[in-house]
Write an enzyme that holds these catalytic residues in place. Structure first.
Site, PDB file in Angstrom:
ATOM      1  N   ASP A  16      -6.079  -5.549   3.519  1.00  0.00           N
ATOM      2  CA  ASP A  16      -5.346  -4.590   2.677  1.00  0.00           C
ATOM      3  C   ASP A  16      -5.791  -4.707   1.220  1.00  0.00           C
ATOM      4  O   ASP A  16      -5.910  -5.822   0.692  1.00  0.00           O
ATOM      5  CB  ASP A  16      -3.833  -4.879   2.734  1.00  0.00           C
ATOM      6  CG  ASP A  16      -3.165  -4.215   3.923  1.00  0.00           C
ATOM      7  OD1 ASP A  16      -3.812  -4.105   4.984  1.00  0.00           O
ATOM      8  OD2 ASP A  16      -1.983  -3.823   3.792  1.00  0.00           O
ATOM      9  N   GLU A  19       0.507  10.147   6.232  1.00  0.00           N
ATOM     10  CA  GLU A  19       0.698   9.565   7.556  1.00  0.00           C
ATOM     11  C   GLU A  19       1.701   8.429   7.407  1.00  0.00           C
ATOM     12  O   GLU A  19       1.347   7.304   7.090  1.00  0.00           O
ATOM     13  CB  GLU A  19      -0.603   9.020   8.149  1.00  0.00           C
ATOM     14  CG  GLU A  19      -0.418   8.671   9.616  1.00  0.00           C
ATOM     15  CD  GLU A  19      -1.048   7.355  10.064  1.00  0.00           C
ATOM     16  OE1 GLU A  19      -1.045   7.101  11.272  1.00  0.00           O
ATOM     17  OE2 GLU A  19      -1.510   6.557   9.238  1.00  0.00           O
ATOM     18  N   ASP A  62     -12.652   0.101  14.073  1.00  0.00           N
ATOM     19  CA  ASP A  62     -11.419   0.876  14.230  1.00  0.00           C
ATOM     20  C   ASP A  62     -11.800   2.349  14.093  1.00  0.00           C
ATOM     21  O   ASP A  62     -11.161   3.119  13.381  1.00  0.00           O
ATOM     22  CB  ASP A  62     -10.374   0.459  13.191  1.00  0.00           C
ATOM     23  CG  ASP A  62      -9.058   1.216  13.353  1.00  0.00           C
ATOM     24  OD1 ASP A  62      -8.853   1.830  14.425  1.00  0.00           O
ATOM     25  OD2 ASP A  62      -8.246   1.206  12.412  1.00  0.00           O
ATOM     26  N   ASN A 114      -5.039   2.134   2.238  1.00  0.00           N
ATOM     27  CA  ASN A 114      -4.378   0.842   2.441  1.00  0.00           C
ATOM     28  C   ASN A 114      -5.344  -0.325   2.603  1.00  0.00           C
ATOM     29  O   ASN A 114      -5.077  -1.420   2.137  1.00  0.00           O
ATOM     30  CB  ASN A 114      -3.466   0.930   3.667  1.00  0.00           C
ATOM     31  CG  ASN A 114      -2.703  -0.358   3.897  1.00  0.00           C
ATOM     32  OD1 ASN A 114      -1.876  -0.742   3.073  1.00  0.00           O
ATOM     33  ND2 ASN A 114      -3.010  -1.045   4.980  1.00  0.00           N
ATOM     34  N   HIS A 115      -6.469  -0.051   3.284  1.00  0.00           N
ATOM     35  CA  HIS A 115      -7.361  -1.164   3.624  1.00  0.00           C
ATOM     36  C   HIS A 115      -8.806  -0.705   3.648  1.00  0.00           C
ATOM     37  O   HIS A 115      -9.090   0.487   3.710  1.00  0.00           O
ATOM     38  CB  HIS A 115      -6.986  -1.730   4.999  1.00  0.00           C
ATOM     39  CG  HIS A 115      -6.774  -0.653   6.027  1.00  0.00           C
ATOM     40  ND1 HIS A 115      -5.530  -0.110   6.277  1.00  0.00           N
ATOM     41  CD2 HIS A 115      -7.621   0.017   6.831  1.00  0.00           C
ATOM     42  CE1 HIS A 115      -5.625   0.824   7.201  1.00  0.00           C
ATOM     43  NE2 HIS A 115      -6.898   0.942   7.554  1.00  0.00           N
ATOM     44  N   TYR A 137       2.308   1.405   3.518  1.00  0.00           N
ATOM     45  CA  TYR A 137       2.052  -0.041   3.407  1.00  0.00           C
ATOM     46  C   TYR A 137       1.272  -0.432   2.167  1.00  0.00           C
ATOM     47  O   TYR A 137       0.729  -1.536   2.098  1.00  0.00           O
ATOM     48  CB  TYR A 137       1.296  -0.516   4.659  1.00  0.00           C
ATOM     49  CG  TYR A 137       1.785   0.120   5.934  1.00  0.00           C
ATOM     50  CD1 TYR A 137       3.085  -0.119   6.385  1.00  0.00           C
ATOM     51  CD2 TYR A 137       0.983   0.988   6.667  1.00  0.00           C
ATOM     52  CE1 TYR A 137       3.567   0.486   7.537  1.00  0.00           C
ATOM     53  CE2 TYR A 137       1.458   1.591   7.826  1.00  0.00           C
ATOM     54  CZ  TYR A 137       2.738   1.343   8.258  1.00  0.00           C
ATOM     55  OH  TYR A 137       3.203   1.950   9.396  1.00  0.00           O
ATOM     56  N   LEU A 138       1.205   0.470   1.181  1.00  0.00           N
ATOM     57  CA  LEU A 138       0.287   0.217   0.067  1.00  0.00           C
ATOM     58  C   LEU A 138       0.661  -1.016  -0.753  1.00  0.00           C
ATOM     59  O   LEU A 138      -0.190  -1.791  -1.149  1.00  0.00           O
ATOM     60  CB  LEU A 138       0.211   1.445  -0.856  1.00  0.00           C
ATOM     61  CG  LEU A 138      -0.307   2.730  -0.195  1.00  0.00           C
ATOM     62  CD1 LEU A 138      -0.429   3.839  -1.229  1.00  0.00           C
ATOM     63  CD2 LEU A 138      -1.645   2.498   0.497  1.00  0.00           C
ATOM     64  N   HIS A 169      -5.353  11.370  17.848  1.00  0.00           N
ATOM     65  CA  HIS A 169      -6.386  10.404  18.239  1.00  0.00           C
ATOM     66  C   HIS A 169      -5.824   9.012  18.528  1.00  0.00           C
ATOM     67  O   HIS A 169      -6.555   8.137  18.944  1.00  0.00           O
ATOM     68  CB  HIS A 169      -7.420  10.312  17.112  1.00  0.00           C
ATOM     69  CG  HIS A 169      -6.827   9.771  15.847  1.00  0.00           C
ATOM     70  ND1 HIS A 169      -5.916  10.492  15.081  1.00  0.00           N
ATOM     71  CD2 HIS A 169      -6.960   8.572  15.228  1.00  0.00           C
ATOM     72  CE1 HIS A 169      -5.537   9.748  14.059  1.00  0.00           C
ATOM     73  NE2 HIS A 169      -6.161   8.588  14.111  1.00  0.00           N
ATOM     74  N   ASP A 205      -3.927   7.977   4.927  1.00  0.00           N
ATOM     75  CA  ASP A 205      -3.749   7.134   6.105  1.00  0.00           C
ATOM     76  C   ASP A 205      -2.823   5.966   5.786  1.00  0.00           C
ATOM     77  O   ASP A 205      -2.913   5.361   4.722  1.00  0.00           O
ATOM     78  CB  ASP A 205      -5.139   6.611   6.524  1.00  0.00           C
ATOM     79  CG  ASP A 205      -5.080   5.691   7.717  1.00  0.00           C
ATOM     80  OD1 ASP A 205      -4.696   6.155   8.801  1.00  0.00           O
ATOM     81  OD2 ASP A 205      -5.421   4.497   7.568  1.00  0.00           O
TER      82      ASP A 205
HETATM   83  C1  GLC Z   1      -3.818   5.153  11.208  1.00  0.00           C
HETATM   84  C2  GLC Z   1      -4.827   5.830  12.102  1.00  0.00           C
HETATM   85  C3  GLC Z   1      -5.286   4.879  13.180  1.00  0.00           C
HETATM   86  C4  GLC Z   1      -5.858   3.634  12.529  1.00  0.00           C
HETATM   87  C5  GLC Z   1      -4.852   3.024  11.556  1.00  0.00           C
HETATM   88  C6  GLC Z   1      -5.466   1.941  10.733  1.00  0.00           C
HETATM   89  O1  GLC Z   1      -2.655   4.849  11.887  1.00  0.00           O
HETATM   90  O2  GLC Z   1      -4.288   7.003  12.647  1.00  0.00           O
HETATM   91  O3  GLC Z   1      -6.221   5.471  14.033  1.00  0.00           O
HETATM   92  O4  GLC Z   1      -6.196   2.704  13.520  1.00  0.00           O
HETATM   93  O5  GLC Z   1      -4.373   3.994  10.642  1.00  0.00           O
HETATM   94  O6  GLC Z   1      -6.383   2.471   9.829  1.00  0.00           O
END
Ligand code: GLC
Ligand code: CA
Length: 547
Positions: free
Chosen positions: A173, A245, A62, A104-105, A207-208, A310, A203
């Protein structure tokens, strides 16, 4: 650099993947050495804050958001020392650096996960992640990567259990109900902040924490955790910035500011698609509605504004009708669609129309908040819809018309990604070197706008009031901060438009057009009349006569 704790309000952020920017050691992959060499370019562009996409060890399934080690650098991008050298050099130029904190992950390759899957159920090691015997827990929670995943649960044959993941199945997660996880992450954050990093992008922060019978998004437990992170940062390294985010509805995004005690910044996800809608509809209403529905935020907080990034241009948080409209308007080619969004860069989204690109940037730079420019969009780079996932908007930066676009001296076959080569956006046509030598280029225009914007704190700090001229193709607003008053007027349509503005409140003042420093007739008691060319816009400083 200023000592101002609110520095992020006056920032112009440039977002870049290290991998894509410049290859310093000729192995086909961008790296810190290359980025370091390009700091002069970034300084000349005028940006004063760099946001780096993840550069940590990772299987890169990713693009690095699948982290396998949090406190080192992916060997392809260099070493920790290379990072430090870059950071110092950026600071020496007055540029701040924001990096990613993916809370989160992790990647399934992270040692924490490898350890968890073989540890006995109920053990502290196993508890680093979220496990279940069935895939029926947290039922009804939406899937985010709808094109790639069928469920938020994946069976792990080693653990003999399902693990929870909101994104790709290779991104389990973390379990924030486990205090050990919280401690680990605070240590990660300390590591980078102690090194001198100026800000962290949190990021996927909604969803934490998970709870049964909820959407598992924006839960009070998640907000409590972010507040604890903020207290920790403020106590240990004050003046550093947290950017959320949170791709959510306006009221839910607002919550990430807390009472000024959570995140300093959050992306303005609600307004972004409405800017594109307003442009295509040639109607200001979607933009004005989105801005007027934006809840007020605490004094010490700031919106992060962007046109593109991105990821795909996300349409998750718009209505079904709005999404259909956007798909029709901006992605007739179904190949451009990904998940609930559109994977295109700015220039191709607007048909490579220079006036539209300028208009959108003029809005970006004059709306309340801190603008973010996505690498390559300052020269009008294109994309490649056939590269899979979101890779088409992450191709090598186009520096010159030479081999490999001046990005790398490696064999072309070795580049991490093919270059853009089509006749319109390909690197022989679109590149930094050519645009530097052409004073009419988009790059020159962007530099000019960035310089202008940086001279006026009102853009980052002031209030906004919308005017309501009868012609709905015209968007007009007043920005105010202390004694500064700026009037912005934009024509969202492809044809010349008249605008009659009610400027009664500014009777006697003189509008001075800011790009040319041209005085316009003084404002009187009658409506103020302006003519705007196709996609034209004006920024006026309203001055008192005799000033
Ligand atoms: C955020 C990032 C994205 C990523 C996702 C999972 O949304 O902007 O690029 O794939 O998190 O980590
Ligand atoms: Ca390299």
């Amino acid at each position: 650099m200023t000592n101002d704790a609110l520095w992020y309000k006056d920032a112009i952020i440039y977002e870049l993947p290290v991998k894509s920017f410049c290859d310093g050691n000729a192995d086909g992959i961008g790296d810190f050495k290359g980025l370091h060499e390009k700091l002069d370019y970034l300084q000349a562009l005028g940006v004063n804050c760099l946001w780096l996409l993840p550069f940590f060890p990772s299987p890169l399934k990713d693009d690095g958001y699948d982290i396998a080690a949090y406190t080192s650098v992916h060997p392809a991008y260099g070493t920790l020392d290379d990072f430090k050298a870059f950071l110092d050099a950026a600071h020496a130029r007055g540029m701040r650096v924001v990096i990613e904190l993916v809370l989160n992950h992790t990647s399934d390759q992270h040692p924490w996960f490898q350890r968890a899957r073989s540890a006995p159920p109920g053990s502290p090691e196993r508890d680093y992640y979220v496990w279940s015997d069935t895939d029926r827990r947290f039922e009804g929670v939406r899937i985010i990567f709808v094109d790639a995943e069928r469920s938020n649960w994946t069976w792990d044959p080693v653990a003999q259990a399902y693990y929870w993941h909101r994104f790709f199945h290779h991104q389990p997660d973390l379990n924030y109900d486990n205090p050990a996880v919280v401690r680990e992450m605070l240590a990660v954050l300390d590591f980078w902040l102690d090194m001198g990093v100026d800000g962290l992008r949190l990021d996927a922060v909604p969803y934490l924490v998970e709870r049964e019978h909820t959407s598992c998004e924006n839960l009070p437990e998640t907000h409590a955790l972010i507040k604890a992170i903020r207290r920790h940062v403020d106590a240990a390294t004050p003046g550093r910035m947290l950017l959320a985010e949170a791709n959510q509805l306006p009221a839910d995004v607002r919550a990430y500011f807390g009472d000024g005690d959570e995140c300093h910044m959050a992306y303005h996800f609600p307004v972004m698609p409405r800017i594109f809608m307003g442009l295509h509809a040639e109607d200001r209403q979607p933009i004005v509605d989105a801005m007027e529905q934006t809840p007020p935020i605490p004094e010490n907080c700031q919106w992060a504004l962007f046109l593109r990034n991105h990821d795909e241009l996300t349409l998750e948080m718009v209505t079904d009708d709005e999404r259909d409209y956007m798909y029709l308007a901006y992605s007739l080619d179904p190949q451009a669609r990904l998940n609930l969004g559109i994977r295109r860069r700015l220039a191709p989204l607007v048909g490579n129309n220079r006036r539209r690109i300028e208009l959108l940037n003029a809005l970006l730079f004059s709306f309340p908040g801190t603008p973010i420019v996505y690498y390559g969009d300052e020269i009008g780079m294109g994309d490649n819809l056939y590269l899979g996932d979101r890779n088409g908007v992450r191709t090598p930066m186009q520096w010159t018309g030479d081999r490999n676009a001046g990005f790398s001296r490696a064999d072309a076959a070795r580049l991490y990604s093919p270059l853009i080569t089509d006749p319109v956006y390909g690197y022989p046509a679109v590149n930094v070197e050519a645009e530097e030598s052409d004073t009419a280029s988009l790059l020159h225009w962007m530099r000019n706008m960035i310089r202008l914007r940086r001279q006026f704190k009102v853009f980052g700090r002031g209030t906004i009031e919308f005017l309501s001229p009868a012609n709905r193709k015209v968007l007009a607003y007043v920005r105010r901060y202390r004694d500064d008053i700026i009037l912005c007027v934009a024509n969202l349509s492809r044809t010349v438009q008249p605008a009659e503005l009610d400027l009664g409140a500014f009777d006697g003042m003189v509008p001075v057009e800011m790009l040319g420093y041209t005085e316009f007739p003084a404002i009187g008691s009658l409506p103020y009349f302006l003519t705007l060319g196709p996609y034209g816009f004006y920024w006026f400083e309203l001055q008192r006569p005799g000033r």
